[in-house]
Every structure is written in C-alpha cells, then in structure tokens.
Design a protein around this motif. Structure first.
Motif, short mmCIF file in Angstrom:
data_model
loop_
_atom_site.label_atom_id
_atom_site.label_comp_id
_atom_site.label_asym_id
_atom_site.label_seq_id
_atom_site.Cartn_x
_atom_site.Cartn_y
_atom_site.Cartn_z
N PHE A 1 36.17 -13.78 3.77
CA PHE A 1 36.01 -14.51 2.67
C PHE A 1 35.71 -15.39 2.60
O PHE A 1 34.59 -15.04 1.87
N VAL A 2 35.58 -16.03 3.09
CA VAL A 2 34.98 -18.04 2.80
C VAL A 2 33.08 -17.56 2.57
O VAL A 2 32.54 -17.82 2.11
N GLU A 3 32.86 -16.68 4.55
CA GLU A 3 31.64 -16.67 5.04
C GLU A 3 30.85 -15.64 3.53
O GLU A 3 30.25 -16.62 3.29
N HIS A 4 32.09 -14.53 2.92
CA HIS A 4 30.77 -13.50 1.86
C HIS A 4 30.89 -14.67 0.48
O HIS A 4 29.78 -14.86 0.27
N VAL A 5 31.73 -15.52 0.53
CA VAL A 5 31.37 -16.63 -0.45
C VAL A 5 30.18 -17.65 -0.61
O VAL A 5 29.67 -17.95 -0.97
N LEU A 6 30.17 -17.93 0.65
CA LEU A 6 29.56 -19.39 0.78
C LEU A 6 28.23 -19.14 1.55
O LEU A 6 27.53 -20.47 1.01
N THR A 7 28.36 -18.30 2.45
CA THR A 7 26.58 -18.40 3.45
C THR A 7 26.07 -17.48 2.98
O THR A 7 25.02 -17.20 3.26
N ARG A 8 26.71 -16.53 1.60
CA ARG A 8 25.58 -15.06 1.49
C ARG A 8 24.99 -16.01 -0.02
O ARG A 8 25.39 -16.64 -0.74
N PRO A 9 23.89 -16.13 -0.01
CA PRO A 9 22.75 -16.59 -1.27
C PRO A 9 23.27 -15.67 -2.61
O PRO A 9 23.25 -16.22 -3.48
N ALA A 10 23.69 -14.51 -2.77
CA ALA A 10 23.52 -13.95 -3.73
C ALA A 10 25.17 -14.03 -4.27
O ALA A 10 25.35 -13.87 -6.25
N SER A 11 25.87 -14.58 -3.04
CA SER A 11 27.34 -15.52 -4.03
C SER A 11 27.15 -16.27 -4.54
O SER A 11 27.73 -16.34 -5.85
N GLN A 12 26.38 -16.57 -4.01
CA GLN A 12 26.36 -17.89 -4.92
C GLN A 12 25.44 -18.10 -6.05
O GLN A 12 25.35 -18.76 -7.04
N VAL A 13 24.69 -17.29 -5.90
CA VAL A 13 23.53 -17.28 -7.47
C VAL A 13 24.30 -16.43 -8.40
O VAL A 13 24.22 -16.69 -9.81
N ARG A 14 24.81 -15.72 -8.09
CA ARG A 14 25.99 -15.01 -9.22
C ARG A 14 27.33 -15.90 -9.80
O ARG A 14 27.53 -16.14 -10.77
N ILE A 15 27.36 -17.28 -8.94
CA ILE A 15 28.47 -18.22 -9.24
C ILE A 15 27.81 -19.04 -10.42
O ILE A 15 28.47 -19.36 -11.50
N TYR A 16 26.68 -19.19 -10.30
CA TYR A 16 25.74 -20.26 -10.32
C TYR A 16 25.82 -19.62 -11.54
O TYR A 16 25.48 -20.65 -13.24
N ARG A 17 24.90 -18.46 -12.37
CA ARG A 17 24.59 -17.77 -13.01
C ARG A 17 25.92 -17.96 -13.50
O ARG A 17 25.57 -17.41 -15.77
N GLY A 18 27.27 -17.62 -13.42
CA GLY A 18 28.64 -17.10 -14.37
C GLY A 18 29.05 -18.85 -14.78
O GLY A 18 28.86 -18.45 -15.68
N LYS A 19 28.82 -19.91 -13.87
CA LYS A 19 29.76 -20.72 -14.34
C LYS A 19 28.89 -22.49 -14.50
O LYS A 19 29.58 -23.09 -14.69
N GLY A 20 27.54 -21.67 -13.77
CA GLY A 20 25.75 -23.68 -13.57
C GLY A 20 26.55 -24.47 -12.37
O GLY A 20 26.98 -25.42 -11.88
N ILE A 21 27.83 -23.58 -11.49
CA ILE A 21 28.70 -24.56 -10.15
C ILE A 21 27.18 -24.40 -9.10
O ILE A 21 26.33 -23.34 -8.32
N ALA A 22 26.68 -26.27 -8.98
CA ALA A 22 24.68 -25.68 -8.24
C ALA A 22 25.37 -25.58 -6.87
O ALA A 22 26.62 -26.72 -6.32
N PRO A 23 25.28 -24.60 -5.52
CA PRO A 23 25.28 -24.68 -4.73
C PRO A 23 24.56 -25.40 -3.84
O PRO A 23 23.81 -26.51 -3.62
N ALA A 24 25.75 -26.13 -2.83
CA ALA A 24 25.50 -26.60 -1.54
C ALA A 24 24.41 -26.22 -0.83
O ALA A 24 24.03 -26.00 0.28
N LEU A 25 24.27 -25.04 -0.71
CA LEU A 25 23.89 -23.55 0.20
C LEU A 25 22.60 -23.78 0.05
O LEU A 25 21.89 -23.34 -1.33
N MET A 26 21.43 -23.82 0.68
CA MET A 26 20.36 -24.25 0.63
C MET A 26 19.64 -22.92 0.27
O MET A 26 18.42 -23.25 -0.94
N LYS A 27 19.76 -22.11 1.41
CA LYS A 27 18.87 -20.79 0.82
C LYS A 27 18.93 -19.79 -0.75
O LYS A 27 18.42 -19.20 -1.07
#
Length: 473
Positions: free
Chosen positions: A365-391
């Motif tokens: 689950f952690v890998e799905h959330v934090l290493t997939r760009p699609a997951s981090q982009v969705r979170i950013y669009r939802g709450k503006g949380i700036a990802p550490a994942l550069m991709k």
C-alpha cells in the motif's frame, strides 16, 4: 515542514498541538518547519502508557506476511487521511486481496497514540503510520525495531526517486530504511507585489536578506507595512520557523549529521543577527497568538512578506481571495551572497509498524501511494499536498499559471527548489528540547534586545547539559 489540508488548512505541522481549530493545510506542517510542539517528542521517554486502540496490527514480534493479502490499518489525520481513503478503490483494482482501513486519528492526537503504541512494544499500533520528519528520529532512536525496516521489502529501489536530501532523513545509515517520504515543502517568499511596486522596490532583484532588510525600510516608510511578522514572545512552539529557515538556507541546523549541537554556530548567529537587525529597524510585527494572529495579519495586510513553505500559497488564496493578482512568490533570498535560496523545510513520511503481522501488504500500500506519480498527482489535486516524489512533477498540474499569483507558474518555482542540492536534516530525538531553547533565545533577542551570539551560546550549553550531547567544534 507538512503541511496540508485545504478543507480547514503541517502542521506539517508541529504546531498542531497548539490549537484544535485551524486550516487543515496547517495540519501537515507537522511535517514540519516543520516544527513540532515542544510537548511532543520531549515526552517520548516518559509518556504514561494507558493503552492504545489502534486496530491494524496484532502486536508481538511482527512478520512480513503475504504482499497481496491481509487486512491493514493506516493512521493519518484530516486531509491526508481523506486522500488516502480516496486511493483505496484504485489500489484494490490491482490488489484485491488487501483490505485497507484508514483512520483519521487527528493531529496532535496521533503523536501520543503512536508513542504509546511504540512504548508498549507495538501493541495496538496500525500497520501504516503517517509520521512527520521531526518525530521520525525520536521514534527510531527511542524505540529500536518499533518501525519496520523497509529495505528488505524493496524500498531501496526508490533511493533516487525523491527530492534531494530526503533519503538521508529516512535512511541515515544508508542501509536501513525507516519510512518513505510523502510530502516535501520548500522554503518560500510570498509577497504583496502591489506594495513592493508602490514602494518602488523590485522584489525579484533582492539577492540577500541584508538587501531585503534595506528594502523593508523603504516599504515601511512608503506603505506602512512591516516586512514580516514573528511570534515575538514565543506564545506557540513553532515560533522559530523563520530562524530555522535561515539556518537551512545556510545548510545548517540545530544538530550536525553526527548529532552534535550547532546552536552557537556562525550560521546560527548570522540567522539570529538578521532577525535582530530587522526587529531593531521596526520591520517585524508581533504575531503572538499563533495561527489566528497570522490569519488576522494576513487579512489586514500587516506584512509585505510571508516567508512560509510551499503549502502556504493555498492558505493565502483561501483567506484573501479578493487580493488575486496582488500576490507573487519566489524562493527566499540567500543569507550570504551567492548562497543557496532553496531548502526543504518540512516533510512527512509513511512508515510500517515493526509489530505488524502484515508488513508486506502494508508495504504494498505504501508503495502504491508514494511511488506512483498518478497517486501523488491525485493527492495534490485533492489537497495541494506537495509530493516528495520527483516524477510526479511531470504532470501538467505543476506547470499551470496561477491567476492569483499574477500568472506565475508557482509549481515550477518550488520544483526548482526541490531539484537543488539539499543536505539531509538531522532532527535527532532531542529536537523538541532544542526548539524550546531556540524560541526562548529568540524572544530575548526580540523583546529585550539581547545579543544573538550570547543567547545562542547559553542555549547550546543548556542543551548539552540536558542531553549529554557534545557541541560541534
């Protein structure tokens, strides 16, 4: 530094222990510059164990389990928890055998709950734990084995996937991996462009904080606005955020990488001297009272500059929507000419409990959330949380012009900071003690005109007495 929840507004952040009602985005500032409440880590060793109601792990010695099967629980808070819940349907499309329950523990309640669980040998802990950068070292140092080593589960494959310096915070020895980075907030310099224009000052041309102080004098004379605001009496534990930012812009912190005390370093004295110079010139307004005072000053236009991290841009938009087009943002000026203008001032991470019987599923689950760009982009669009994942920054959402900030591509400004060299920050398990001594020292400088070098020497000596740590030479 968080940091992040647009519903109410991290802090990342550490100051979340200070008040119960605040913008959710502030919840992630736990994340730091994060700064943490002095009542948090300082009590890690002496917290009374009254039981813990987490349901994810069964306690005991832990074990890896099946990477595609299991029932896991995730602890987070407010906005981040909502975003984790939103990812579950997508996660279950490819991992149907893992049942995920996300619990919004609340902030700061989560820190005491994690502490209690770790102190009880992992009893009652969730499988996945959302942890701020300032708490992570204390948990690792005080509770060996309390967090699972993610390296055997595959975490080292992502060593180069995150913003500069963050891997060193989750894997200090380069072998064991205590967590994976989620959020990364860079130091920012939000400013009222209309006030700078009225004063005839080019904010983008300011190269150093010494130059900025001189510009602040012109601003004050021609517009009446202060340069910036600080919590002068340190009414809240995060009163030293600005001082801490000035330190990090010099590649320094309260401790060096060996855990030695650096509170009296030349970099620390320079940072505190800049603050004294601003204050002596009448350029610093008083923000005692915490978040409410900050929001009030924002709405009144008390200060021309808000030296806050990435996530704070959303707060400005929410609080003063009528000022669209009057604001701009840049990276902060350097402390010394030619020096760095980029610093990652707070972050948060996801860890797996060492007591979890489903570590492999939790890691999936952690890998799905934090290493997939699609997951981090969705979170950013939802709450503006700036990802550490550069991709993740390849997505167009980070390259769109902002009408509020005068058409600037705000995401690209902070992306440049994340790409810049940045040393890991060693918070150590004694960060809360250092923070309290620093805020006291800063208050003596701001309220009594004390000498920066003298108060920092005193603070360093007291920290050494309290912790047994040696001062860096």
């Amino acid at each position: 530094m968080a940091p992040s929840d647009r519903d109410d507004a991290d802090r990342t952040h550490p100051a979340d222990t200070l008040r119960t009602a605040r913008p959710a985005r502030r919840d992630l500032l736990r994340m730091g510059g994060g700064t943490l409440a002095a009542t948090g880590l300082a009590g890690l060793g002496g917290l009374a164990l009254t039981g813990c109601s987490g349901t994810g792990a069964d306690g005991g010695g832990g074990g890896k389990g099946d990477p595609e099967k299991g029932r896991i629980t995730v602890w987070s808070w407010q906005g981040p928890a909502a975003e984790l819940k939103a990812l579950i349907p997508d996660f279950n499309k490819t991992h149907p055998g893992i049942q995920v329950t996300v619990e919004d523990i609340g902030n700061p309640a989560i820190w005491e709950k994690i502490t209690a669980g770790l102190a009880a040998g992992g009893q009652g802990l969730a499988d996945v734990l959302h942890i701020g950068v300032d708490y992570l070292p204390g948990y690792v140092e005080r509770f060996p084995g309390g967090l699972a080593d993610l390296a055997p589960l595959g975490a080292t494959a992502y060593r180069d996937a995150f913003a500069a310096g963050l891997w060193g915070t989750v894997s200090p020895d380069g072998k064991r991996v205590d967590a994976l980075p989620w959020e990364a907030n860079s130091a920012g310099f939000y400013y009222r462009a209309d006030l700078f224009e009225k004063a005839g000052v080019d904010a983008e041309a300011l190269q150093t904080w010494d130059e900025t102080i001189e510009a602040g004098k012109t601003l004050k004379a021609k517009t009446g606005a202060h340069l910036l605001g600080l919590d002068k009496p340190a009414s809240q534990p995060d009163a030293a955020n600005f001082f801490q930012m000035l330190l990090q812009l010099q590649g320094a912190f309260y401790f060096d990488q060996d855990g030695r005390i650096t509170l009296a370093s030349p970099e620390a004295v320079k940072a505190m001297t800049l603050i004294k110079t601003m204050n002596d010139a009448g350029l610093v307004s008083d923000l005692s009272g915490g978040w409410n005072a900050l929001m009030s000053s924002l709405k009144k236009g008390t200060n021309a500059v808000l030296p806050w991290p990435t996530w704070f841009g959303g707060i400005i938009e929410e609080q003063v929507p009528g000022e669209s087009g009057k604001w701009k943002v840049r990276l902060p000026p350097a402390v010394r000419r030619g020096g760095p203008t980029a610093a990652t001032v707070n972050s948060t991470h996801l860890a797996v409990a060492g007591s979890s019987r489903h570590q492999a599923a939790a890691w999936t689950f952690v890998e799905h959330v934090l290493t997939r760009p699609a997951s981090q982009v969705r979170i950013y669009r939802g709450k503006g949380i700036a990802p550490a994942l550069m991709k993740a920054y390849d997505d167009s959402v980070f390259h769109e012009p902002s009408a509020f900030f005068g058409g600037q591509k705000k995401g690209e400004i902070f992306l440049a900071a994340l790409k810049a060299p940045s040393p890991p920050v060693n918070y150590t398990s004694d960060y809360a003690r250092a923070l309290k001594l620093v805020t006291d020292a800063q208050s003596r400088v701001l309220l009594k005109g004390a000498d920066p070098a003298a108060v920092l020497r005193d603070a360093a000596a007291e920290l050494a007495r309290q912790t047994g740590r040696k001062a860096a030479e």
